[in-house]
Design a protein around this motif. Structure first.
Motif, mmCIF file in Angstrom:
data_model
loop_
_atom_site.group_PDB
_atom_site.id
_atom_site.type_symbol
_atom_site.label_atom_id
_atom_site.label_comp_id
_atom_site.label_asym_id
_atom_site.label_seq_id
_atom_site.Cartn_x
_atom_site.Cartn_y
_atom_site.Cartn_z
ATOM 1 N N GLY A 198 -46.444 25.066 27.835
ATOM 2 C CA GLY A 198 -45.609 25.789 28.793
ATOM 3 C C GLY A 198 -46.334 26.162 30.069
ATOM 4 N N ILE A 199 -47.613 25.773 30.183
ATOM 5 C CA ILE A 199 -48.397 26.163 31.352
ATOM 6 C C ILE A 199 -47.802 25.617 32.648
ATOM 7 C CG2 ILE A 199 -50.049 24.223 31.370
ATOM 8 C CD1 ILE A 199 -52.264 26.343 31.880
ATOM 9 N N PHE A 200 -47.187 24.429 32.565
ATOM 10 C CA PHE A 200 -46.591 23.831 33.762
ATOM 11 C C PHE A 200 -45.317 24.577 34.188
ATOM 12 C CE2 PHE A 200 -49.048 20.334 31.858
ATOM 13 C CZ PHE A 200 -49.873 20.045 32.929
ATOM 14 N N ASN A 201 -44.648 25.193 33.237
ATOM 15 C CA ASN A 201 -43.468 25.990 33.578
ATOM 16 C C ASN A 201 -43.847 27.225 34.390
ATOM 17 O OD1 ASN A 201 -41.653 24.291 32.261
ATOM 18 N ND2 ASN A 201 -41.849 25.363 30.307
ATOM 19 N N PHE A 202 -44.986 27.832 34.051
ATOM 20 C CA PHE A 202 -45.465 28.981 34.820
ATOM 21 C C PHE A 202 -45.688 28.581 36.280
ATOM 22 C CE2 PHE A 202 -46.412 30.623 30.615
ATOM 23 C CZ PHE A 202 -46.253 32.000 30.754
ATOM 24 N N LEU A 203 -46.219 27.393 36.485
ATOM 25 C CA LEU A 203 -46.466 26.904 37.844
ATOM 26 C C LEU A 203 -45.149 26.623 38.566
ATOM 27 C CD1 LEU A 203 -48.733 25.983 39.836
ATOM 28 C CD2 LEU A 203 -48.427 23.670 38.906
ATOM 29 N N ALA A 204 -44.242 25.958 37.884
ATOM 30 C CA ALA A 204 -42.956 25.594 38.500
ATOM 31 C C ALA A 204 -42.141 26.825 38.899
ATOM 32 C CB ALA A 204 -42.158 24.717 37.540
ATOM 33 N N GLN A 205 -42.239 27.885 38.094
ATOM 34 C CA GLN A 205 -41.461 29.097 38.356
ATOM 35 C C GLN A 205 -42.121 30.019 39.380
ATOM 36 O OE1 GLN A 205 -41.118 30.758 34.413
ATOM 37 N NE2 GLN A 205 -39.877 29.053 33.671
ATOM 38 N N GLY A 206 -43.345 29.675 39.811
ATOM 39 C CA GLY A 206 -44.038 30.494 40.795
ATOM 40 C C GLY A 206 -44.829 31.638 40.204
ATOM 41 N N ASP A 207 -44.944 31.686 38.876
ATOM 42 C CA ASP A 207 -45.735 32.739 38.236
ATOM 43 C C ASP A 207 -47.236 32.447 38.311
ATOM 44 O OD1 ASP A 207 -43.458 34.211 37.408
ATOM 45 O OD2 ASP A 207 -43.163 32.799 35.765
ATOM 46 N N ARG A 208 -47.583 31.202 38.582
ATOM 47 C CA ARG A 208 -48.969 30.807 38.833
ATOM 48 C C ARG A 208 -48.978 29.938 40.089
ATOM 49 N NH1 ARG A 208 -48.678 33.900 35.349
ATOM 50 N NH2 ARG A 208 -49.605 33.897 33.256
ATOM 51 N N ASP A 209 -50.070 30.022 40.842
ATOM 52 C CA ASP A 209 -50.202 29.203 42.055
ATOM 53 C C ASP A 209 -51.020 27.947 41.806
ATOM 54 O OD1 ASP A 209 -48.956 31.161 43.953
ATOM 55 O OD2 ASP A 209 -50.642 32.392 43.295
ATOM 56 N N LEU A 210 -51.942 28.052 40.862
ATOM 57 C CA LEU A 210 -52.849 26.961 40.525
ATOM 58 C C LEU A 210 -53.004 26.895 39.013
ATOM 59 C CD1 LEU A 210 -55.639 27.960 43.039
ATOM 60 C CD2 LEU A 210 -54.492 25.754 43.151
ATOM 61 N N LEU A 211 -53.365 25.719 38.511
ATOM 62 C CA LEU A 211 -53.727 25.575 37.106
ATOM 63 C C LEU A 211 -55.092 24.907 37.046
ATOM 64 C CD1 LEU A 211 -50.374 24.172 35.622
ATOM 65 C CD2 LEU A 211 -51.098 26.565 35.771
ATOM 66 N N ALA A 212 -56.050 25.579 36.408
ATOM 67 C CA ALA A 212 -57.384 25.016 36.212
ATOM 68 C C ALA A 212 -57.729 25.226 34.747
ATOM 69 C CB ALA A 212 -58.403 25.695 37.117
ATOM 70 N N SER A 213 -57.338 24.273 33.912
ATOM 71 C CA SER A 213 -57.421 24.474 32.470
ATOM 72 C C SER A 213 -57.696 23.167 31.742
ATOM 73 C CB SER A 213 -56.117 25.110 31.967
ATOM 74 O OG SER A 213 -56.250 25.597 30.663
ATOM 75 N N ALA A 214 -58.703 22.418 32.210
ATOM 76 C CA ALA A 214 -59.067 21.135 31.598
ATOM 77 C C ALA A 214 -57.826 20.246 31.447
ATOM 78 C CB ALA A 214 -59.744 21.361 30.246
ATOM 79 N N ILE A 215 -57.093 20.117 32.546
ATOM 80 C CA ILE A 215 -55.827 19.381 32.521
ATOM 81 C C ILE A 215 -56.052 17.929 32.940
ATOM 82 C CG2 ILE A 215 -53.509 19.215 33.480
ATOM 83 C CD1 ILE A 215 -53.616 22.241 33.940
ATOM 84 N N THR A 216 -55.723 17.022 32.041
ATOM 85 C CA THR A 216 -55.867 15.602 32.334
ATOM 86 C C THR A 216 -54.791 15.146 33.320
ATOM 87 O OG1 THR A 216 -56.814 15.167 30.159
ATOM 88 C CG2 THR A 216 -55.893 13.287 31.328
ATOM 89 N N ILE A 217 -55.215 14.393 34.309
ATOM 90 C CA ILE A 217 -54.277 13.814 35.280
ATOM 91 C C ILE A 217 -53.577 12.631 34.617
ATOM 92 C CG2 ILE A 217 -54.061 12.680 37.517
ATOM 93 C CD1 ILE A 217 -56.728 14.067 38.295
#
Length: 261
Positions: free
Chosen positions: A85-104
């Protein structure tokens, strides 16, 4: 009448002069403080992000992101965020960046924008030392633990089948390894940095890892909301700077001194 007229002019002129002298210049507003961007990270993925004894989020990604922000000229604050659900936090504006060993991945690129890669990774298999497993295909009839919504989960699904009941999905890498310790699964598939760190710090558990050439190389990136070109440019600017001046190499050596890049 002329004297009265001249006197009126003098009074009016004096009033205007006083008004001009008493006029205040508009106040200049102080420069606004730079915005503090919220960075989502799942703090159960040592050594990339985890909580220390003071419950502070620390780790490789934290050090890298702090260095990027310093060079990029912006402020950040880490917020512990579940990976599922980490990407949902970003999409909803609750986070500005994600830095969590995320594979491209190409799939993720459809919903977020990624920075330039900052870490090369791959999946590893973890088994007890007496296990007969030597390669990925040996897991087909075994109970396998993975962290939900990760690339490890995706790779195991492709090999064993998406609805295979032998796949046990848990919300963190820590819980997955605990499941292996307790015998709830026979093997685990997860990122190399996390697995090597776990085995190094838990030698008494008697685990070993297997690097299968079938696993593709993966590259971690920092994610921003789709279309946020301004913030992405700041991140890439900072990342390029820490790679150029040796800061990145120092951080890498701090966490992976015994691991080849």
């Amino acid at each position: 009448m002329k004297r009265i007229f001249n006197l009126s002019l003098c009074v009016l002129s004096a009033a205007l002069l006083l008004a001009a002298c008493g006029k205040q210049e508009p106040k200049t507003t102080a420069a606004a403080e730079p915005k503090e961007y919220l960075v989502g990270a799942e703090a159960t993925f040592a050594p990339f992000e985890y909580q220390n004894e003071q419950k502070e989020i620390v780790g490789f990604d934290v050090d890298v992101m702090n260095a990027i922000a310093d060079k990029g000229g912006f402020k950040i604050k880490f917020v512990n965020t579940p990976f599922e659900g980490i990407f949902n936090f970003l999409a909803q504006g609750d986070r500005d960046l994600l830095a969590s060993a995320i594979t491209i991945t190409d799939e993720r690129k459809q919903t977020v924008d990624f920075s330039e890669p900052y870490f090369e990774a791959n999946q590893l298999i973890v088994v007890p030392k007496d296990s007969k497993v030597t390669k990925f295909t040996d897991l087909k009839s075994m109970k396998v633990g993975v962290q939900s919504a990760t690339t490890g989960d995706e790779i195991v699904q492709k090999e064993l089948g998406k609805s295979n009941p032998n796949i046990k999905r848990l919300e963190s890498a820590t819980l997955v390894m605990k499941e292996l310790e307790g015998g709830g699964v026979e093997a685990v598939v997860s990122d190399n940095g996390v697995i090597k760190n776990y085995i190094k710090n838990n030698p008494s558990e008697g685990f070993r890892f297997i690097a299968d050439p079938a696993f593709p190389k993966e590259y971690y990136g920092i994610a921003v909301k789709k279309g946020n070109a301004e913030l992405l440019a700041k991140v890439n600017k900072g990342l390029a700077a820490i790679k150029a001046d040796g800061t990145y190499d120092k951080i890498y050596a701090k966490y992976f001194a015994d691991t080849a890049k």
